[in-house]
Design a protein around this motif. Sequence first.
Motif, PDB file in Angstrom:
ATOM      1  N   HIS A  34      -5.348  31.359 -13.806  1.00  0.00           N
ATOM      2  CA  HIS A  34      -5.993  30.359 -14.653  1.00  0.00           C
ATOM      3  C   HIS A  34      -5.020  29.858 -15.720  1.00  0.00           C
ATOM      4  CE1 HIS A  34      -9.414  32.615 -13.066  1.00  0.00           C
ATOM      5  NE2 HIS A  34     -10.219  31.632 -13.444  1.00  0.00           N
ATOM      6  N   THR A  35      -5.230  28.641 -16.166  1.00  0.00           N
ATOM      7  CA  THR A  35      -4.579  28.177 -17.383  1.00  0.00           C
ATOM      8  C   THR A  35      -5.399  28.715 -18.555  1.00  0.00           C
ATOM      9  OG1 THR A  35      -5.887  26.152 -17.518  1.00  0.00           O
ATOM     10  CG2 THR A  35      -3.818  26.044 -16.254  1.00  0.00           C
ATOM     11  N   CYS A  36      -4.911  28.564 -19.761  1.00  0.00           N
ATOM     12  CA  CYS A  36      -5.670  29.039 -20.925  1.00  0.00           C
ATOM     13  C   CYS A  36      -7.023  28.335 -21.016  1.00  0.00           C
ATOM     14  CB  CYS A  36      -4.870  28.834 -22.211  1.00  0.00           C
ATOM     15  SG  CYS A  36      -3.513  30.001 -22.407  1.00  0.00           S
ATOM     16  N   ALA A  39      -9.333  29.706 -18.322  1.00  0.00           N
ATOM     17  CA  ALA A  39      -9.758  31.069 -18.655  1.00  0.00           C
ATOM     18  C   ALA A  39     -10.852  31.042 -19.712  1.00  0.00           C
ATOM     19  CB  ALA A  39      -8.572  31.892 -19.141  1.00  0.00           C
ATOM     20  N   LEU A  40     -10.707  30.182 -20.703  1.00  0.00           N
ATOM     21  CA  LEU A  40     -11.733  30.054 -21.738  1.00  0.00           C
ATOM     22  C   LEU A  40     -13.039  29.548 -21.139  1.00  0.00           C
ATOM     23  CD1 LEU A  40     -12.475  30.270 -24.703  1.00  0.00           C
ATOM     24  CD2 LEU A  40     -11.574  27.970 -25.029  1.00  0.00           C
ATOM     25  N   ALA A  41     -12.965  28.560 -20.249  1.00  0.00           N
ATOM     26  CA  ALA A  41     -14.169  28.037 -19.593  1.00  0.00           C
ATOM     27  C   ALA A  41     -14.821  29.113 -18.723  1.00  0.00           C
ATOM     28  CB  ALA A  41     -13.818  26.811 -18.752  1.00  0.00           C
ATOM     29  N   GLY A  49     -19.165  38.076 -19.850  1.00  0.00           N
ATOM     30  CA  GLY A  49     -17.807  37.921 -20.355  1.00  0.00           C
ATOM     31  C   GLY A  49     -16.815  38.867 -19.710  1.00  0.00           C
ATOM     32  N   ASN A  50     -17.101  39.311 -18.482  1.00  0.00           N
ATOM     33  CA  ASN A  50     -16.210  40.264 -17.820  1.00  0.00           C
ATOM     34  C   ASN A  50     -15.426  39.620 -16.681  1.00  0.00           C
ATOM     35  OD1 ASN A  50     -18.279  39.925 -16.040  1.00  0.00           O
ATOM     36  ND2 ASN A  50     -18.802  42.074 -15.846  1.00  0.00           N
ATOM     37  N   GLN A  51     -15.088  38.385 -16.829  1.00  0.00           N
ATOM     38  CA  GLN A  51     -14.299  37.650 -15.845  1.00  0.00           C
ATOM     39  C   GLN A  51     -12.849  38.131 -15.900  1.00  0.00           C
ATOM     40  OE1 GLN A  51     -15.517  35.200 -13.865  1.00  0.00           O
ATOM     41  NE2 GLN A  51     -13.625  34.500 -12.984  1.00  0.00           N
ATOM     42  N   HIS A  52     -12.244  38.420 -14.750  1.00  0.00           N
ATOM     43  CA  HIS A  52     -10.842  38.834 -14.699  1.00  0.00           C
ATOM     44  C   HIS A  52      -9.975  37.605 -14.450  1.00  0.00           C
ATOM     45  CE1 HIS A  52     -11.375  43.200 -14.727  1.00  0.00           C
ATOM     46  NE2 HIS A  52     -12.539  42.915 -14.165  1.00  0.00           N
ATOM     47  N   VAL A  53      -9.021  37.377 -15.329  1.00  0.00           N
ATOM     48  CA  VAL A  53      -8.109  36.247 -15.197  1.00  0.00           C
ATOM     49  C   VAL A  53      -6.692  36.719 -15.454  1.00  0.00           C
ATOM     50  CG1 VAL A  53      -9.842  34.543 -15.893  1.00  0.00           C
ATOM     51  CG2 VAL A  53      -8.336  35.527 -17.607  1.00  0.00           C
ATOM     52  N   GLN A  54      -5.745  35.953 -14.946  1.00  0.00           N
ATOM     53  CA  GLN A  54      -4.329  36.217 -15.183  1.00  0.00           C
ATOM     54  C   GLN A  54      -3.730  34.919 -15.702  1.00  0.00           C
ATOM     55  OE1 GLN A  54      -2.332  37.616 -11.694  1.00  0.00           O
ATOM     56  NE2 GLN A  54      -0.463  38.097 -12.786  1.00  0.00           N
ATOM     57  N   VAL A  55      -3.270  34.927 -16.953  1.00  0.00           N
ATOM     58  CA  VAL A  55      -2.721  33.730 -17.576  1.00  0.00           C
ATOM     59  C   VAL A  55      -1.254  33.955 -17.920  1.00  0.00           C
ATOM     60  CG1 VAL A  55      -4.933  32.969 -18.531  1.00  0.00           C
ATOM     61  CG2 VAL A  55      -3.449  34.415 -19.895  1.00  0.00           C
ATOM     62  N   VAL A  56      -0.548  32.860 -18.066  1.00  0.00           N
ATOM     63  CA  VAL A  56       0.834  32.903 -18.539  1.00  0.00           C
ATOM     64  C   VAL A  56       0.961  31.904 -19.678  1.00  0.00           C
ATOM     65  CG1 VAL A  56       1.815  33.600 -16.327  1.00  0.00           C
ATOM     66  CG2 VAL A  56       1.642  31.189 -16.874  1.00  0.00           C
ATOM     67  N   GLY A  57       1.888  32.151 -20.539  1.00  0.00           N
ATOM     68  CA  GLY A  57       2.109  31.248 -21.653  1.00  0.00           C
ATOM     69  C   GLY A  57       3.054  31.879 -22.652  1.00  0.00           C
ATOM     70  N   ARG A  58       3.157  31.234 -23.762  1.00  0.00           N
ATOM     71  CA  ARG A  58       4.041  31.717 -24.814  1.00  0.00           C
ATOM     72  C   ARG A  58       3.247  32.572 -25.787  1.00  0.00           C
ATOM     73  NH1 ARG A  58       8.556  28.246 -27.860  1.00  0.00           N
ATOM     74  NH2 ARG A  58       9.423  29.961 -29.039  1.00  0.00           N
ATOM     75  N   ASP A  75      -0.493  27.915 -23.721  1.00  0.00           N
ATOM     76  CA  ASP A  75       0.186  27.148 -22.679  1.00  0.00           C
ATOM     77  C   ASP A  75      -0.073  25.673 -22.970  1.00  0.00           C
ATOM     78  OD1 ASP A  75      -2.382  26.584 -21.761  1.00  0.00           O
ATOM     79  OD2 ASP A  75      -2.188  27.702 -19.894  1.00  0.00           O
ATOM     80  N   GLY A  76       0.231  24.811 -22.042  1.00  0.00           N
ATOM     81  CA  GLY A  76       0.068  23.382 -22.271  1.00  0.00           C
ATOM     82  C   GLY A  76      -1.371  22.924 -22.367  1.00  0.00           C
ATOM     83  N   THR A  77      -2.327  23.792 -22.005  1.00  0.00           N
ATOM     84  CA  THR A  77      -3.731  23.388 -21.999  1.00  0.00           C
ATOM     85  C   THR A  77      -4.522  23.928 -23.179  1.00  0.00           C
ATOM     86  OG1 THR A  77      -4.463  25.290 -20.682  1.00  0.00           O
ATOM     87  CG2 THR A  77      -3.712  23.339 -19.478  1.00  0.00           C
ATOM     88  N   GLY A  78      -3.984  24.898 -23.890  1.00  0.00           N
ATOM     89  CA  GLY A  78      -4.720  25.458 -25.017  1.00  0.00           C
ATOM     90  C   GLY A  78      -4.169  26.798 -25.452  1.00  0.00           C
ATOM     91  N   ARG A  79      -5.000  27.515 -26.218  1.00  0.00           N
ATOM     92  CA  ARG A  79      -4.582  28.783 -26.804  1.00  0.00           C
ATOM     93  C   ARG A  79      -5.707  29.800 -26.670  1.00  0.00           C
ATOM     94  NH1 ARG A  79      -2.955  29.452 -33.118  1.00  0.00           N
ATOM     95  NH2 ARG A  79      -5.105  30.063 -33.378  1.00  0.00           N
ATOM     96  N   LEU A  80      -5.343  31.048 -26.396  1.00  0.00           N
ATOM     97  CA  LEU A  80      -6.307  32.142 -26.288  1.00  0.00           C
ATOM     98  C   LEU A  80      -5.957  33.236 -27.279  1.00  0.00           C
ATOM     99  CD1 LEU A  80      -6.505  32.720 -22.430  1.00  0.00           C
ATOM    100  CD2 LEU A  80      -8.199  31.593 -23.853  1.00  0.00           C
TER     101      LEU A  80
END
Length: 89
Positions: A34-36, A39-41, A49-58, A75-80
Amino acid sequence: MPESNERREQRLAKLMLMRQLGLDPYPARVSYSHTCAQALAAFEASPEGNQHVQVVGRLMAIRDMGKSTFCHIADGTGRLQIYLRQNDL
């Protein structure tokens, strides 16, 4: 503020250790599910709220609070905000 030689030596030692373990410290590609923003969506759509996601970013910020740590990843789509608990790691 310039980095101290001691700190630089620690970072180089960690870099060498990663390479000795066969890990690429600077991979050209990484996998993510997912993108950030996605993942938030997904989190908001899951009632438990127990969704498993794998994100990358700074990694933008790290706040250590003893047994808990809060991080911001962007990442380019938002912040977590990520919550890490010592007992779960």
